[in-house]
Every structure is written in structure tokens, then in C-alpha cells.
Design a protein around this motif. Structure first.
Motif, PDB file in Angstrom:
ATOM      1  N   ARG A   1      -9.472  -1.330   8.331  1.00 11.77           N
ATOM      2  CA  ARG A   1      -9.521  -1.707   9.588  1.00 11.77           C
ATOM      3  C   ARG A   1      -8.755  -0.468  10.630  1.00 11.77           C
ATOM      4  O   ARG A   1      -7.605   0.074  10.261  1.00 11.77           O
ATOM      5  CB  ARG A   1      -8.507  -3.072   9.852  1.00 11.77           C
ATOM      6  N   ASP A   2      -9.397  -0.376  11.739  1.00 15.41           N
ATOM      7  CA  ASP A   2      -8.810   0.723  12.801  1.00 15.41           C
ATOM      8  C   ASP A   2      -9.038  -0.108  14.274  1.00 15.41           C
ATOM      9  O   ASP A   2      -9.912  -0.025  14.807  1.00 15.41           O
ATOM     10  CB  ASP A   2      -9.626   1.893  12.489  1.00 15.41           C
ATOM     11  N   TRP A   3      -7.728  -0.446  14.495  1.00 19.54           N
ATOM     12  CA  TRP A   3      -7.546  -1.217  15.761  1.00 19.54           C
ATOM     13  C   TRP A   3      -6.675  -0.307  16.731  1.00 19.54           C
ATOM     14  O   TRP A   3      -5.589   0.124  16.334  1.00 19.54           O
ATOM     15  CB  TRP A   3      -6.896  -2.581  15.722  1.00 19.54           C
ATOM     16  N   GLY A   4      -7.161  -0.414  18.041  1.00 17.34           N
ATOM     17  CA  GLY A   4      -6.270   0.181  18.925  1.00 17.34           C
ATOM     18  C   GLY A   4      -6.400   1.638  19.297  1.00 17.34           C
ATOM     19  O   GLY A   4      -7.185   2.187  18.372  1.00 17.34           O
ATOM     20  N   THR A   5      -5.816   2.315  20.031  1.00 16.75           N
ATOM     21  CA  THR A   5      -5.589   3.483  20.640  1.00 16.75           C
ATOM     22  C   THR A   5      -4.315   3.992  20.912  1.00 16.75           C
ATOM     23  O   THR A   5      -3.401   3.093  21.101  1.00 16.75           O
ATOM     24  CB  THR A   5      -6.523   3.931  21.740  1.00 16.75           C
ATOM     25  N   GLY A   6      -4.012   5.469  20.638  1.00 15.35           N
ATOM     26  CA  GLY A   6      -2.614   5.949  20.919  1.00 15.35           C
ATOM     27  C   GLY A   6      -2.121   6.792  19.441  1.00 15.35           C
ATOM     28  O   GLY A   6      -3.019   6.791  18.749  1.00 15.35           O
ATOM     29  N   LYS A   7      -0.734   6.568  19.500  1.00  7.52           N
ATOM     30  CA  LYS A   7      -0.288   6.971  18.277  1.00  7.52           C
ATOM     31  C   LYS A   7      -0.565   6.293  17.047  1.00  7.52           C
ATOM     32  O   LYS A   7      -0.567   5.150  17.039  1.00  7.52           O
ATOM     33  CB  LYS A   7       1.311   7.349  18.506  1.00  7.52           C
ATOM     34  N   PRO A   8      -1.071   6.949  15.974  1.00  7.74           N
ATOM     35  CA  PRO A   8      -1.439   6.007  14.655  1.00  7.74           C
ATOM     36  C   PRO A   8      -0.165   5.776  13.873  1.00  7.74           C
ATOM     37  O   PRO A   8       0.588   6.514  13.608  1.00  7.74           O
ATOM     38  CB  PRO A   8      -2.520   7.391  13.869  1.00  7.74           C
ATOM     39  N   ILE A   9      -0.337   4.249  13.501  1.00  6.30           N
ATOM     40  CA  ILE A   9       0.470   3.929  12.492  1.00  6.30           C
ATOM     41  C   ILE A   9      -0.585   3.502  11.052  1.00  6.30           C
ATOM     42  O   ILE A   9      -1.594   2.660  11.326  1.00  6.30           O
ATOM     43  CB  ILE A   9       1.299   2.934  12.890  1.00  6.30           C
ATOM     44  N   LEU A  10       0.074   3.935   9.955  1.00 11.07           N
ATOM     45  CA  LEU A  10      -1.007   3.728   8.770  1.00 11.07           C
ATOM     46  C   LEU A  10      -0.331   2.823   8.123  1.00 11.07           C
ATOM     47  O   LEU A  10       0.827   3.233   7.457  1.00 11.07           O
ATOM     48  CB  LEU A  10      -1.453   4.905   8.346  1.00 11.07           C
ATOM     49  N   PHE A  11      -0.836   1.761   7.290  1.00 10.27           N
ATOM     50  CA  PHE A  11      -0.299   0.785   6.533  1.00 10.27           C
ATOM     51  C   PHE A  11      -0.595   0.709   5.111  1.00 10.27           C
ATOM     52  O   PHE A  11      -2.007   0.569   4.867  1.00 10.27           O
ATOM     53  CB  PHE A  11      -0.397  -0.498   6.856  1.00 10.27           C
ATOM     54  N   CYS A  12       0.116   0.851   4.222  1.00 11.62           N
ATOM     55  CA  CYS A  12      -0.200   0.779   2.817  1.00 11.62           C
ATOM     56  C   CYS A  12       0.386  -0.558   2.318  1.00 11.62           C
ATOM     57  O   CYS A  12       1.628  -0.719   2.053  1.00 11.62           O
ATOM     58  CB  CYS A  12       0.364   2.064   1.859  1.00 11.62           C
ATOM     59  N   HIS A  13      -0.406  -1.404   1.746  1.00 13.41           N
ATOM     60  CA  HIS A  13       0.028  -2.857   1.340  1.00 13.41           C
ATOM     61  C   HIS A  13       0.655  -3.052   0.043  1.00 13.41           C
ATOM     62  O   HIS A  13       0.463  -2.050  -0.917  1.00 13.41           O
ATOM     63  CB  HIS A  13      -1.280  -3.665   1.204  1.00 13.41           C
ATOM     64  N   PRO A  14       1.262  -4.181  -0.453  1.00  9.73           N
ATOM     65  CA  PRO A  14       1.981  -4.231  -1.625  1.00  9.73           C
ATOM     66  C   PRO A  14       1.007  -4.336  -2.853  1.00  9.73           C
ATOM     67  O   PRO A  14      -0.350  -4.567  -2.795  1.00  9.73           O
ATOM     68  CB  PRO A  14       2.771  -5.688  -1.391  1.00  9.73           C
TER      69      PRO A  14
ATOM     70  N   LEU B   1       9.522   2.663   4.467  1.00 11.47           N
ATOM     71  CA  LEU B   1       9.530   2.204   3.196  1.00 11.47           C
ATOM     72  C   LEU B   1      10.014   0.643   3.337  1.00 11.47           C
ATOM     73  O   LEU B   1      11.285   0.640   3.821  1.00 11.47           O
ATOM     74  CB  LEU B   1      10.414   2.843   2.194  1.00 11.47           C
ATOM     75  N   VAL B   2       9.129  -0.362   2.943  1.00 14.80           N
ATOM     76  CA  VAL B   2       9.425  -1.552   3.205  1.00 14.80           C
ATOM     77  C   VAL B   2       9.426  -2.347   1.940  1.00 14.80           C
ATOM     78  O   VAL B   2       8.666  -2.144   1.207  1.00 14.80           O
ATOM     79  CB  VAL B   2       8.232  -2.368   4.180  1.00 14.80           C
ATOM     80  N   SER B   3      10.728  -2.967   1.542  1.00 17.63           N
ATOM     81  CA  SER B   3      10.752  -3.681   0.296  1.00 17.63           C
ATOM     82  C   SER B   3      10.263  -2.970  -0.954  1.00 17.63           C
ATOM     83  O   SER B   3       9.180  -3.218  -1.438  1.00 17.63           O
ATOM     84  CB  SER B   3      10.014  -4.931   0.216  1.00 17.63           C
TER      85      SER B   3
ATOM     86  N   GLY C   1       4.963   2.134   4.041  1.00 22.40           N
ATOM     87  CA  GLY C   1       4.486   1.802   2.701  1.00 22.40           C
ATOM     88  C   GLY C   1       5.328   0.693   2.105  1.00 22.40           C
ATOM     89  O   GLY C   1       6.627   0.794   2.198  1.00 22.40           O
ATOM     90  N   TYR C   2       4.597  -0.280   1.670  1.00 22.79           N
ATOM     91  CA  TYR C   2       5.333  -1.642   1.476  1.00 22.79           C
ATOM     92  C   TYR C   2       5.156  -1.949  -0.045  1.00 22.79           C
ATOM     93  O   TYR C   2       4.112  -1.740  -0.592  1.00 22.79           O
ATOM     94  CB  TYR C   2       4.593  -2.621   2.403  1.00 22.79           C
ATOM     95  N   SER C   3       6.312  -2.041  -0.594  1.00 17.36           N
ATOM     96  CA  SER C   3       6.326  -2.150  -2.057  1.00 17.36           C
ATOM     97  C   SER C   3       5.670  -1.361  -2.974  1.00 17.36           C
ATOM     98  O   SER C   3       6.193  -0.114  -2.995  1.00 17.36           O
ATOM     99  CB  SER C   3       5.888  -3.721  -2.521  1.00 17.36           C
ATOM    100  N   MET C   4       4.653  -1.578  -3.854  1.00 15.45           N
ATOM    101  CA  MET C   4       3.972  -0.528  -4.294  1.00 15.45           C
ATOM    102  C   MET C   4       3.336   0.623  -3.213  1.00 15.45           C
ATOM    103  O   MET C   4       3.508   2.023  -3.844  1.00 15.45           O
ATOM    104  CB  MET C   4       2.639  -0.998  -5.148  1.00 15.45           C
ATOM    105  N   GLY C   5       3.105   0.470  -2.074  1.00 14.77           N
ATOM    106  CA  GLY C   5       2.634   1.234  -1.136  1.00 14.77           C
ATOM    107  C   GLY C   5       3.746   2.288  -0.871  1.00 14.77           C
ATOM    108  O   GLY C   5       3.232   3.352  -0.454  1.00 14.77           O
ATOM    109  N   SER C   6       5.195   1.922  -0.881  1.00 16.54           N
ATOM    110  CA  SER C   6       6.050   3.030  -0.934  1.00 16.54           C
ATOM    111  C   SER C   6       5.953   4.185  -1.836  1.00 16.54           C
ATOM    112  O   SER C   6       5.887   5.233  -1.578  1.00 16.54           O
ATOM    113  CB  SER C   6       7.448   2.395  -0.863  1.00 16.54           C
ATOM    114  N   GLY C   7       5.430   3.652  -3.053  1.00 18.52           N
ATOM    115  CA  GLY C   7       5.290   4.845  -3.974  1.00 18.52           C
ATOM    116  C   GLY C   7       3.982   5.730  -3.697  1.00 18.52           C
ATOM    117  O   GLY C   7       4.041   6.840  -3.918  1.00 18.52           O
ATOM    118  N   GLU C   8       3.049   5.064  -3.050  1.00 16.61           N
ATOM    119  CA  GLU C   8       2.022   5.790  -2.792  1.00 16.61           C
ATOM    120  C   GLU C   8       2.210   6.768  -1.611  1.00 16.61           C
ATOM    121  O   GLU C   8       1.608   7.864  -1.541  1.00 16.61           O
ATOM    122  CB  GLU C   8       0.657   4.728  -2.231  1.00 16.61           C
ATOM    123  N   ALA C   9       2.893   6.271  -0.569  1.00 13.96           N
ATOM    124  CA  ALA C   9       3.257   7.010   0.402  1.00 13.96           C
ATOM    125  C   ALA C   9       4.081   8.301   0.163  1.00 13.96           C
ATOM    126  O   ALA C   9       4.139   9.566   0.510  1.00 13.96           O
ATOM    127  CB  ALA C   9       3.983   6.271   1.701  1.00 13.96           C
TER     128      ALA C   9
END
Length: 323
Positions: free
Chosen positions: A76-89, A179-181, A154-162
Motif C-alpha cells: 500500500r502506498d498512501w499519502g504524500t510527503g516524507k516517506p515512512i516504510l513499515f515492515c510487519h511482524p 524498532l518496535v517490539s 521494523g516491527y518484531s521480525m521486521g526489526s531484523g529485516e530492517a
């Protein structure tokens, strides 16, 4: 006296002739209609071929990006401006970021979230669940969407990916890291891996359902509908993917990578996290990453993006402004 003909009466031949003429006229009208339809279709095709640029480019881009080995990754790619990229658990998908994507995209932030391979709507190739390949998928997402000055979450496993992404692909496009949880930088005890895998292979729905209260916290006050929504995400993930990803988490050692994260790093974790206990994960990461900040949410479980979503979203906005 000449016999008078009754013109109201038709001979059999005259009736056949009139029917034949009527049928011919119907066929002629039908042929004209078909010709008109064909001509109209040709005009529409011509119009479509004459202007493929904008629409065609968007359709080609679509809601998928090709990972490093061609695996299609939903995003998903919503909005405009500075980007924030989310990696899920582990086991979930990008839907877990619903509240952050909705809120941040309305506040002038470009929000990008994607499903890991074998999770959610992304393809399930049955391979590539090691951190190296997953970091390559993250790199493909960043490069193909041409993201710069990224706040990487990066959230949970996503922290390792990041962390593996920055180590392998550099930090030129990354401005800051959240880095989240998070998962532990290293696990000395692998004894739980076999029992975990056995539980998934024996009765995966029951095993996942039993884990949801640990994710959301047993006293968090979340609704049964929220718990079911989280369980539904777990259950649509590929069985192969969740088993192999868990093996990657258990076997990974990224301690040597932490000292090289020379960007602002914020670690957010709850002190009631039963999935990734604070003392074994967030606390150790904060000690190993120079200049990082550890922000502890009192009473928060592993599912902090849902149970403490308002505070969490505010902290993301603040960190983007200060980084």
C-alpha cells in the motif's frame, strides 16, 4: 366477364416471397448494426492505444513490486510527503499498520507498507525466508518506489529485516530507524524452536489462536473482534513461510551489525511484552546501538501498534520531525 382478383388473398408463392423479402431486410438491418458496433469498437481500441502512457504505466506498476527473485509483493502506498516504510511482524501482514497508515497519511506523510513473501497478499514461492533474501525484498520495495529520506519501521521480525537491509544495502536512502517490539539480536537457547514448529504442524489454527492473547496482552481490553482480526491475519499466512521465518528468527545473530547503524534509532517496547521480553530484546539492542533511544511503554504487550496505537503514532510523528 373477366374474373376479378381478390388482392387481399395471397397465393402460396406470394406468401413465401414476402417472407423471404422480410427475412432479407432483417438480416440487412442486423448486418448494419454489427458494422456499427465493429466500427465503434475499433474507435475505442484506437483511443486506448493512442493514450497508454499514464494509465498503462500505473496499471503496470499496480499494487505489487517484484522482489529480488521476482516474487510479487503486495504493498500500500498512501499519502504524500516524507516517506515512512513499515515492515510487519512474523505471521501477520501490512494490515496490522491500519491505524498508523490512516492517521499519518492524513498528516502529510507518505505511508508505504507491504506484505512479506508468503504473508498476506504477497506470493508464496516456498523459499527465500532467510534474512538475506527478505532484506533484498525490502531493497526492491525501496528502489522500485524510489523512496528517499525514509523512516524505516521494523516491527518484531521486521526489526531484523530492517537491520539486515541497512547492513547489506547501505543507509543512503534511510534517514532514521524505528524498532518496535524487536526480536533478540541473538538467541542462545533454541530449545523452543522444535516445540514451536511441532505446534504449527499439529494444529496451526489452534496454535495461532492460543498465541493471540500473548500478542495483544491478556488485560489490554481489546475487543473479541480485534482478536479475531489478528487471528485471521495469522491464518492466511503460508504455513511454509511461518515455519521457515521462525527458523530464521531463531538462528539469526545480528549483533555484529548493530554498531554500524550510524543513523538515529528509536526502540519502542512494552514492559509486559511476553513474546519478546524487554530485557532480552529492546534493552540489549539499546545497549548495543550507539546513540539509540529506548522508549518503554508501561503495561504494553507485544501488539503495541494496536493496543497503544495513539501514543505509538504520535511518537512516530515526533521522531520523524526530530530525526
Amino acid at each position: 366477364m373477366a374474373e376479378q382478383l381478390d388482392h387481399s388473398t395471397k397465393t402460396p408463392f406470394e406468401g413465401d416471397a414476402r417472407q423471404a423479402q422480410h427475412g432479407w431486410m432483417q438480416r440487412r438491418a442486423a448486418m448494419k448494426s454489427m458494422a456499427a458496433i465493429t466500427a465503434l469498437a475499433a474507435i475505442n481500441v484506437g483511443r486506448a492505444e493512442a493514450q497508454p502512457t499514464a494509465h498503462g504505466a500505473q496499471m503496470a506498476r499496480g499494487p505489487f513490486v517484484a522482489g529480488g527473485d521476482g516474487t510479487r509483493l503486495f504493498y500500500r502506498d498512501w499519502g504524500t510527503g516524507k516517506p515512512i516504510l513499515f515492515c510487519h511482524p512474523w505471521g501477520l501482514n501490512s494490515d496490522i499498520w491500519e491505524y498508523q497508515l490512516t492517521e499519518l497519511s492524513e498528516q502529510g506523510v507518505r505511508c508505504v507498507a507491504y506484505d512479506r513473501r508468503g504473508h498476506g497478499r504477497s506470493e508464496d514461492p516456498g523459499r527465500g525466508y532467510d534474512y538475506g533474501t527478505l532484506a533484498g525484498d525490502l531493497a526492491a520495495m525501496i528502489e522500485q518506489l524510489d523512496l528517499h529520506d525514509v523512516t524505516l519501521v521494523g516491527y518484531s521480525m521486521g526489526s531484523g529485516e530492517a537491520i539486515h537491509y541497512i547492513s547489506r544495502h547501505g543507509r543512503e536512502r534511510i534517514a532514521r530507524l524505528v524498532l518496535v517490539s524487536p526480536v533478540a539480536p541473538f538467541r542462545e537457547d533454541h530449545s523452543m524452536l522444535d516445540s514451536f514448529t511441532a505446534g504449527l504442524k499439529k494444529d496451526r489454527p489452534a496454535f495461532m489462536a492460543a498465541g493471540v492473547p500473548f500478542f495483544l496482552g491478556k488485560d489490554s481490553g481489546t475487543s473479541p473482534a480485534m482478536a479475531q482480526w489478528v487471528l485471521d491475519q495469522f491464518l492466511i499466512a503460508s504455513p511454509k513461510a511461518v515455519i521457515e521465518c521462525n527458523r530464521s528468527i531463531a538462528g539469526d545473530d545480528h549483533r555484529a551489525l548493530l554498531g554500524k547503524l550510524s543513523i538515529p534509532v528509536l526502540i519502542i517496547q512494552g514492559d509486559h511484552d511476553e513474546v519478546s521480553p524487554l530485557e532480552l530484546t529492546g534493552r540489549k539492542l539499546a545497549e548495543a546501538i550507539p546513540g539509540s533511544e529506548l522508549r518503554i511503554y508501561e503495561g504494553a504487550p507485544h501488539g503495541i501498534a494496536l493496543t497503544h496505537r495513539d501514543r505509538f503514532t504520535r511518537d512516530l510523528i515526533g521522531f520523524m520531525g526530530n530525526g
